[in-house]
Design a protein around this motif. Sequence first.
Motif, mmCIF file in Angstrom:
data_model
loop_
_atom_site.group_PDB
_atom_site.id
_atom_site.type_symbol
_atom_site.label_atom_id
_atom_site.label_comp_id
_atom_site.label_asym_id
_atom_site.label_seq_id
_atom_site.Cartn_x
_atom_site.Cartn_y
_atom_site.Cartn_z
ATOM 1 N N LYS A 40 66.402 -66.039 107.862
ATOM 2 C CA LYS A 40 67.392 -65.235 108.592
ATOM 3 C C LYS A 40 66.711 -64.258 109.555
ATOM 4 C CE LYS A 40 70.694 -67.031 106.030
ATOM 5 N NZ LYS A 40 69.961 -67.548 104.867
ATOM 6 N N GLY A 41 65.453 -64.483 109.843
ATOM 7 C CA GLY A 41 64.657 -63.517 110.589
ATOM 8 C C GLY A 41 64.825 -63.529 112.089
ATOM 9 N N LEU A 42 65.682 -64.393 112.622
ATOM 10 C CA LEU A 42 65.990 -64.377 114.058
ATOM 11 C C LEU A 42 67.495 -64.137 114.209
ATOM 12 C CD1 LEU A 42 63.837 -67.416 115.280
ATOM 13 C CD2 LEU A 42 63.233 -64.983 115.353
ATOM 14 N N PRO A 43 67.970 -62.950 113.876
ATOM 15 C CA PRO A 43 69.409 -62.713 113.754
ATOM 16 C C PRO A 43 70.175 -62.712 115.072
ATOM 17 C CG PRO A 43 68.219 -60.664 113.485
ATOM 18 C CD PRO A 43 67.188 -61.749 113.521
ATOM 19 N N PHE A 44 69.467 -62.658 116.173
ATOM 20 C CA PHE A 44 70.138 -62.619 117.469
ATOM 21 C C PHE A 44 69.937 -63.911 118.257
ATOM 22 C CE2 PHE A 44 68.589 -58.238 116.499
ATOM 23 C CZ PHE A 44 69.820 -57.722 116.099
ATOM 24 N N SER A 45 69.573 -64.974 117.556
ATOM 25 C CA SER A 45 69.203 -66.225 118.234
ATOM 26 C C SER A 45 70.173 -67.363 117.985
ATOM 27 C CB SER A 45 67.794 -66.650 117.787
ATOM 28 O OG SER A 45 66.849 -65.663 118.131
ATOM 29 N N GLY A 46 71.354 -67.089 117.452
ATOM 30 C CA GLY A 46 72.348 -68.137 117.298
ATOM 31 C C GLY A 46 72.346 -68.767 115.928
ATOM 32 N N PRO A 47 73.382 -69.548 115.625
ATOM 33 C CA PRO A 47 73.571 -70.104 114.279
ATOM 34 C C PRO A 47 72.588 -71.212 113.907
ATOM 35 C CG PRO A 47 75.248 -70.938 115.779
ATOM 36 C CD PRO A 47 74.499 -69.880 116.531
ATOM 37 N N ASP A 48 71.880 -71.750 114.881
ATOM 38 C CA ASP A 48 70.951 -72.850 114.590
ATOM 39 C C ASP A 48 69.510 -72.357 114.470
ATOM 40 O OD1 ASP A 48 70.659 -72.133 117.219
ATOM 41 O OD2 ASP A 48 70.452 -74.182 117.988
ATOM 42 N N SER A 49 69.330 -71.064 114.195
ATOM 43 C CA SER A 49 67.991 -70.467 114.251
ATOM 44 C C SER A 49 67.237 -70.521 112.931
ATOM 45 C CB SER A 49 68.098 -69.008 114.693
ATOM 46 O OG SER A 49 68.779 -68.233 113.713
ATOM 47 N N HIS A 50 67.853 -70.969 111.842
ATOM 48 C CA HIS A 50 67.232 -70.829 110.528
ATOM 49 C C HIS A 50 65.930 -71.615 110.414
ATOM 50 C CE1 HIS A 50 71.326 -69.589 108.538
ATOM 51 N NE2 HIS A 50 70.918 -68.753 109.459
ATOM 52 N N GLU A 51 65.939 -72.878 110.767
ATOM 53 C CA GLU A 51 64.718 -73.678 110.663
ATOM 54 C C GLU A 51 63.650 -73.151 111.609
ATOM 55 O OE1 GLU A 51 65.358 -77.839 111.063
ATOM 56 O OE2 GLU A 51 66.692 -77.980 109.323
ATOM 57 N N ARG A 52 64.072 -72.749 112.791
ATOM 58 C CA ARG A 52 63.112 -72.213 113.757
ATOM 59 C C ARG A 52 62.509 -70.902 113.244
ATOM 60 N NH1 ARG A 52 64.229 -69.298 118.526
ATOM 61 N NH2 ARG A 52 66.446 -69.823 118.290
ATOM 62 N N ALA A 53 63.322 -70.080 112.600
ATOM 63 C CA ALA A 53 62.808 -68.821 112.058
ATOM 64 C C ALA A 53 61.741 -69.070 111.002
ATOM 65 C CB ALA A 53 63.948 -67.997 111.467
ATOM 66 N N VAL A 54 61.977 -70.038 110.125
ATOM 67 C CA VAL A 54 60.978 -70.357 109.097
ATOM 68 C C VAL A 54 59.671 -70.805 109.739
ATOM 69 C CG1 VAL A 54 60.389 -71.923 107.217
ATOM 70 C CG2 VAL A 54 62.666 -70.902 107.306
ATOM 71 N N ALA A 55 59.761 -71.650 110.757
ATOM 72 C CA ALA A 55 58.561 -72.146 111.421
ATOM 73 C C ALA A 55 57.809 -71.017 112.118
ATOM 74 C CB ALA A 55 58.940 -73.230 112.428
ATOM 75 N N VAL A 56 58.551 -70.171 112.822
ATOM 76 C CA VAL A 56 57.928 -69.054 113.533
ATOM 77 C C VAL A 56 57.260 -68.093 112.559
ATOM 78 C CG1 VAL A 56 58.447 -66.959 114.863
ATOM 79 C CG2 VAL A 56 59.418 -69.156 115.572
ATOM 80 N N ARG A 57 57.966 -67.783 111.498
ATOM 81 C CA ARG A 57 57.451 -66.788 110.567
ATOM 82 C C ARG A 57 56.304 -67.325 109.717
ATOM 83 N NH1 ARG A 57 61.981 -62.989 108.097
ATOM 84 N NH2 ARG A 57 60.117 -61.681 107.966
ATOM 85 N N GLU A 58 56.270 -68.626 109.501
ATOM 86 C CA GLU A 58 55.112 -69.190 108.801
ATOM 87 C C GLU A 58 53.854 -69.055 109.655
ATOM 88 O OE1 GLU A 58 53.419 -73.208 106.603
ATOM 89 O OE2 GLU A 58 55.510 -73.153 107.285
ATOM 90 N N VAL A 59 53.980 -69.301 110.945
ATOM 91 C CA VAL A 59 52.829 -69.110 111.841
ATOM 92 C C VAL A 59 52.365 -67.656 111.797
ATOM 93 C CG1 VAL A 59 52.077 -69.102 114.248
ATOM 94 C CG2 VAL A 59 53.412 -71.023 113.363
ATOM 95 N N GLU A 60 53.318 -66.737 111.793
ATOM 96 C CA GLU A 60 52.973 -65.313 111.796
ATOM 97 C C GLU A 60 52.255 -64.905 110.517
ATOM 98 O OE1 GLU A 60 56.694 -63.900 114.681
ATOM 99 O OE2 GLU A 60 56.848 -63.676 112.499
ATOM 100 N N ILE A 61 52.785 -65.289 109.356
ATOM 101 C CA ILE A 61 52.139 -64.884 108.107
ATOM 102 C C ILE A 61 50.798 -65.591 107.925
ATOM 103 C CG2 ILE A 61 53.421 -66.582 106.732
ATOM 104 C CD1 ILE A 61 52.194 -63.106 105.569
ATOM 105 N N ARG A 62 50.685 -66.805 108.410
ATOM 106 C CA ARG A 62 49.389 -67.487 108.313
ATOM 107 C C ARG A 62 48.352 -66.837 109.233
ATOM 108 N NH1 ARG A 62 49.136 -71.719 105.050
ATOM 109 N NH2 ARG A 62 51.062 -72.826 104.478
ATOM 110 N N THR A 63 48.794 -66.257 110.320
ATOM 111 C CA THR A 63 47.878 -65.504 111.175
ATOM 112 C C THR A 63 47.335 -64.296 110.430
ATOM 113 O OG1 THR A 63 49.023 -66.212 113.190
ATOM 114 C CG2 THR A 63 47.674 -64.213 113.338
ATOM 115 N N VAL A 64 48.216 -63.599 109.723
ATOM 116 C CA VAL A 64 47.778 -62.465 108.909
ATOM 117 C C VAL A 64 46.850 -62.948 107.793
ATOM 118 C CG1 VAL A 64 48.530 -60.635 107.347
ATOM 119 C CG2 VAL A 64 49.838 -61.122 109.432
#
Length: 250
Positions: A40-64
Amino acid sequence: MKYACVFAHPDDEMRCLGTLLRLHELGHEIAFVTLTGGDKGLPFSGPDSHERAVAVREVEIRTVAKAFDASYLCLGREDGFLYDDESLRHDLIAALRTVDPDVIFTHWTNDYNADHVVTAKAVVDTALWTNLGSFEPAVPAGDHVPRIFHVDTGAGYGFEATHFVELTADHAARKAELIRAHASQMDVMRRLRGHDYADEMADSDRVTGARLMVAHAEGFRPCLAERRIPWPSDLPGRWAPDGTGTEAGA
């Protein structure tokens, strides 16, 4: 020693990143575990954002995680709908045995986000069973129960820090860089509050540091449940004037 961050979402580790930097400098091993992927981390990106949010946030946490030469494991639960049930406990016991930490950092038991509260309770409870083979027998039991520290959840939730880790200006700057690796969440917070999480954490660390007469510090509370109580020496000692850190885990 091995330290694991076990939190509800990618980016929740921000509340102990400075301490992780100190531990990493001292040669300790780090691992990251999240119970949700933050869908749910892209709350302003529309109803189809859930899978994209997971992908984006996995890249971010793996960077950390890469900054700490650390592993990352996600249990894949739904963001915002995390419940402490039989399935979660089985998966979390297995995850803790796989990661096999000596010390865990997790949420405080009261928090603004229900996922955080569920995570804190589940971590404290399942940690007790990591060395008991009758629980989750498909994954070999470990030989110890991990000790647990709760991170500072901020004002309003009954958290009063009892243990502190001093951060230098370099640690504080690097912490801000790592928090901003979660770029998607910085964008959300700027829209909601006009500043990002890195700014917020820097302010918090300065307030905590002022209590100790130092520039920056992070605060923790130990879990007081039997067999999960940490030692004060599980945290880094005070930063020495010559630029060296006192050993943790002595």
